[in-house]
Design an enzyme around this catalytic site. Structure first.
Site, mmCIF file in Angstrom:
data_model
loop_
_atom_site.group_PDB
_atom_site.id
_atom_site.type_symbol
_atom_site.label_atom_id
_atom_site.label_comp_id
_atom_site.label_asym_id
_atom_site.label_seq_id
_atom_site.Cartn_x
_atom_site.Cartn_y
_atom_site.Cartn_z
ATOM 1 N N CYS A 64 0.846 -1.201 0.000
ATOM 2 C CA CYS A 64 0.000 0.000 0.000
ATOM 3 C C CYS A 64 0.883 1.253 0.000
ATOM 4 O O CYS A 64 1.545 1.546 0.992
ATOM 5 C CB CYS A 64 -0.916 -0.037 1.227
ATOM 6 S SG CYS A 64 -1.775 1.509 1.579
ATOM 7 N N CYS A 79 0.052 3.742 2.714
ATOM 8 C CA CYS A 79 0.488 3.219 4.017
ATOM 9 C C CYS A 79 1.968 3.528 4.249
ATOM 10 O O CYS A 79 2.363 3.938 5.348
ATOM 11 C CB CYS A 79 0.271 1.707 4.105
ATOM 12 S SG CYS A 79 -1.440 1.172 3.987
#
Length: 106
Positions: free
Chosen positions: A30, A33
């Site tokens: 991600c 993230c």
């Protein structure tokens, strides 16, 4: 002090703590993230005396995120006394996370 990566078993023990627990559900693939991770580490430093700040990799421990209905990452979930208090998805900044904590720790 960076936010600790923990597994589900560690989380189950941690949420029995007297301190609230802020969990970042994330994954290494991600991009957002990874971008927000340094900010989350600063949150871990800033709140270490009043809050456990941890991360759970949804690829390694997906059962917990599935059982909580988490469909988008990163999602931050605040637990107090072992119960979910609030959550926020894709927090845009440290200021937004600070506000989220302040609003929900009262």
């Amino acid at each position: 002090m960076a936010a600790l990566n923990i597994n589900v078993n560690q989380f189950e023990q941690l949420k029995k703590s007297d301190k609230p627990v802020l969990v970042d559900f994330w994954a290494p693939w991600c991009g957002y993230c990874r971008r927000i991770s340094p900010v989350y580490d600063k949150i871990a430093d800033a709140y270490s005396d009043v809050l456990h700040v941890v991360k759970i990799n949804v690829d390694e421990d997906g059962g917990l995120s599935d059982s909580m209905g988490i469909e988008v990452i990163p999602t931050l979930v605040l637990f107090k006394d072992g119960e979910v208090v609030a959550s926020v998805t894709n927090p845009p900044s440290k200021a937004a996370i600070d506000s989220f904590i302040a609003e929900n720790m009262a």
